[in-house]
Design an enzyme around this catalytic site. Structure first.
Site, PDB file in Angstrom:
ATOM      1  N   THR A  14      59.517  41.793  41.870  1.00 18.58           N
ATOM      2  CA  THR A  14      58.632  42.106  40.747  1.00 18.58           C
ATOM      3  C   THR A  14      58.264  40.816  40.012  1.00 18.58           C
ATOM      4  OG1 THR A  14      60.373  42.455  39.089  1.00 18.58           O
ATOM      5  CG2 THR A  14      59.802  44.338  40.490  1.00 18.58           C
ATOM      6  N   TYR A  38      65.214  39.053  23.111  1.00 24.71           N
ATOM      7  CA  TYR A  38      65.282  38.593  24.507  1.00 24.71           C
ATOM      8  C   TYR A  38      66.743  38.534  24.972  1.00 24.71           C
ATOM      9  CZ  TYR A  38      64.583  35.541  28.569  1.00 24.71           C
ATOM     10  OH  TYR A  38      64.574  35.017  29.840  1.00 24.71           O
ATOM     11  N   GLY A  66      59.361  34.354  40.199  1.00 24.33           N
ATOM     12  CA  GLY A  66      59.096  35.416  41.177  1.00 24.33           C
ATOM     13  C   GLY A  66      58.229  34.920  42.327  1.00 24.33           C
TER      14      GLY A  66
HETATM   15  P1  NAP Z   1      56.497  33.595  33.919  1.00 21.67           P
HETATM   16  O1  NAP Z   1      56.185  32.291  34.540  1.00 21.67           O
HETATM   17  O2  NAP Z   1      55.975  33.919  32.565  1.00 21.67           O
HETATM   18  O3  NAP Z   1      56.077  34.751  34.957  1.00 21.67           O
HETATM   19  C1  NAP Z   1      56.332  36.094  34.629  1.00 21.67           C
HETATM   20  C2  NAP Z   1      55.991  36.972  35.814  1.00 21.67           C
HETATM   21  O4  NAP Z   1      56.370  38.320  35.472  1.00 21.67           O
HETATM   22  C3  NAP Z   1      54.490  37.020  36.099  1.00 21.67           C
HETATM   23  O5  NAP Z   1      54.325  37.225  37.485  1.00 21.67           O
HETATM   24  C4  NAP Z   1      54.019  38.252  35.312  1.00 21.67           C
HETATM   25  O6  NAP Z   1      52.843  38.855  35.851  1.00 21.67           O
HETATM   26  C5  NAP Z   1      55.215  39.164  35.532  1.00 21.67           C
HETATM   27  N1  NAP Z   1      55.356  40.215  34.524  1.00 21.67           N
HETATM   28  C6  NAP Z   1      55.610  40.104  33.203  1.00 21.67           C
HETATM   29  N2  NAP Z   1      55.693  41.318  32.636  1.00 21.67           N
HETATM   30  C7  NAP Z   1      55.485  42.219  33.631  1.00 21.67           C
HETATM   31  C8  NAP Z   1      55.428  43.627  33.685  1.00 21.67           C
HETATM   32  N3  NAP Z   1      55.612  44.398  32.607  1.00 21.67           N
HETATM   33  N4  NAP Z   1      55.176  44.208  34.878  1.00 21.67           N
HETATM   34  C9  NAP Z   1      54.985  43.468  35.989  1.00 21.67           C
HETATM   35  N5  NAP Z   1      55.029  42.133  36.000  1.00 21.67           N
HETATM   36  C10 NAP Z   1      55.268  41.518  34.834  1.00 21.67           C
HETATM   37  O7  NAP Z   1      58.085  33.799  33.784  1.00 21.67           O
HETATM   38  P2  NAP Z   1      59.305  33.147  34.593  1.00 21.67           P
HETATM   39  O8  NAP Z   1      59.788  32.002  33.813  1.00 21.67           O
HETATM   40  O9  NAP Z   1      58.974  32.998  36.022  1.00 21.67           O
HETATM   41  O10 NAP Z   1      60.380  34.308  34.391  1.00 21.67           O
HETATM   42  C11 NAP Z   1      60.747  35.207  35.414  1.00 21.67           C
HETATM   43  C12 NAP Z   1      62.075  35.870  35.028  1.00 21.67           C
HETATM   44  O11 NAP Z   1      63.070  34.865  34.832  1.00 21.67           O
HETATM   45  C13 NAP Z   1      61.995  36.651  33.707  1.00 21.67           C
HETATM   46  O12 NAP Z   1      62.760  37.821  33.803  1.00 21.67           O
HETATM   47  C14 NAP Z   1      62.639  35.695  32.720  1.00 21.67           C
HETATM   48  O13 NAP Z   1      63.202  36.351  31.612  1.00 21.67           O
HETATM   49  C15 NAP Z   1      63.694  35.044  33.573  1.00 21.67           C
HETATM   50  N6  NAP Z   1      64.161  33.764  33.038  1.00 21.67           N
HETATM   51  C16 NAP Z   1      63.325  32.702  32.936  1.00 21.67           C
HETATM   52  C17 NAP Z   1      63.794  31.506  32.393  1.00 21.67           C
HETATM   53  C18 NAP Z   1      62.945  30.284  32.264  1.00 21.67           C
HETATM   54  O14 NAP Z   1      63.425  29.292  31.687  1.00 21.67           O
HETATM   55  N7  NAP Z   1      61.730  30.266  32.771  1.00 21.67           N
HETATM   56  C19 NAP Z   1      65.116  31.436  31.934  1.00 21.67           C
HETATM   57  C20 NAP Z   1      65.915  32.557  32.025  1.00 21.67           C
HETATM   58  C21 NAP Z   1      65.449  33.715  32.607  1.00 21.67           C
HETATM   59  P3  NAP Z   1      51.352  38.401  35.369  1.00 21.67           P
HETATM   60  O15 NAP Z   1      51.094  37.050  35.977  1.00 21.67           O
HETATM   61  O16 NAP Z   1      50.463  39.435  35.910  1.00 21.67           O
HETATM   62  O17 NAP Z   1      51.393  38.330  33.867  1.00 21.67           O
END
Ligand code: NAP
Length: 240
Positions: free
Chosen positions: A8, A149, A15
């Site tokens: 997802t 969060y 992702g």
């Molecule tokens: P990101 O770059 O903002 O990407 C988020 C992804 O999730 C995008 O593909 C977005 O789709 C999708 N998304 C968001 N809400 C959604 C929903 N309701 N239904 C379906 N898709 C949804 O974020 P990321 O940093 O890769 O984060 C991915 C995961 O890692 C998250 O769970 C985040 O909390 C976790 N995480 C990240 C970090 C960090 O430092 N980056 C640290 C700890 C944990 P769209 O492109 O269509 O918007």
């Protein structure tokens, strides 16, 4: 026969990198995103052509049970689920609106319940498979200005440990990856390059994590013995 993985939130960031790693590992993929479906469509074609796998993109708001049910109408087989989709919001809790609180909880935590609930019957049929939840170190220790969060990720950690106990008798593992600072849009939207530099200085590994770091761990986890379950695995460069 290739195995099947659902990832997802695969249009960007962590992702997206997990999708490539699993494609390179010969998985057929189901990928979702909320808004950027044109990007996900192109990416899916690229993965199919490069790795000779099947890759089906879906626009699905993981925080909507109706959307997730429609997604599962299209799923025929499943071995791995990566619950990655999520959002963050910075700010004082006292300034947060009730709608913002519910948006974080439904996007980050309800989504994991919805997807897992509908995926479990596929895994039970095979008496194998794995669920990997993408969590955060803030779910372990909490972060000021990220209370909602942190709460959602702490919920994912408890969900992971409890569901692991429920599914271990069926040969299915459930683990979480608790990320530190990973260099994606999620941080770039809220933090300046100076903020990110200060964070880098705090991290013993002397760099931010990359989406590929997390992706490699996710694939390794999917290949681990099912006896490894109920674990929250930190990937943070030694930070927390
Ligand atoms: P990101 O770059 O903002 O990407 C988020 C992804 O999730 C995008 O593909 C977005 O789709 C999708 N998304 C968001 N809400 C959604 C929903 N309701 N239904 C379906 N898709 C949804 O974020 P990321 O940093 O890769 O984060 C991915 C995961 O890692 C998250 O769970 C985040 O909390 C976790 N995480 C990240 C970090 C960090 O430092 N980056 C640290 C700890 C944990 P769209 O492109 O269509 O918007």
């Amino acid at each position: 026969m290739n195995k099947f993985a659902l990832i997802t939130g695969a249009s960007r960031g962590i992702g997206k990198a997990i999708a490539r790693e699993f494609a390179a590992g010969n998985y057929n993929l189901y990928l979702t995103c909320k808004n950027n479906i044109a990007i996900l469509n192109d990416y899916s074609k690229e993965l199919e052509n490069t790795y000779k796998i099947s890759c089906r993109p879906f626009q699905c708001d993981q925080s909507s049970f109706d959307d997730v049910k429609t997604l599962f109408d299209n799923i025929r087989d499943l071995d791995v689920v990566v619950n990655n989709a999520g959002i963050s919001k910075f700010g004082l809790l006292s300034d947060m609106t009730v709608d913002e609180w519910h948006e974080i909880m439904s996007s980050n935590l309800d989504s994991v319940f919805y997807t897992s609930k509908l995926a479990i019957p596929f895994l039970l049929k095979k008496h194998s498979g794995t669920i990997i939840n993408i969590s955060s170190v803030w779910g372990n220790v909490g972060a000021s200005t990220e209370v909602a969060y942190s709460t959602s990720k702490g919920g994912i950690n408890a969900f992971t440990k409890a569901l692991a106990k429920e599914l271990a008798p069926s040969g299915i593992s459930v683990n979480a990856i608790a990320c530190g600072v990973i260099d994606t849009d999620m941080n770039r939207e809220h933090l300046t390059s100076e903020d990110l530099e200060v964070l880098r200085e705090e991290i013993p590994a002397d760099r931010l994590g990359t989406p590929e770091d997390v992706a490699k761990l996710a694939l390794q986890l999917s290949q681990s013995p099912s006896y490894m379950t109920g674990q929250i695995i930190n990937i943070d460069g030694g930070w927390i």
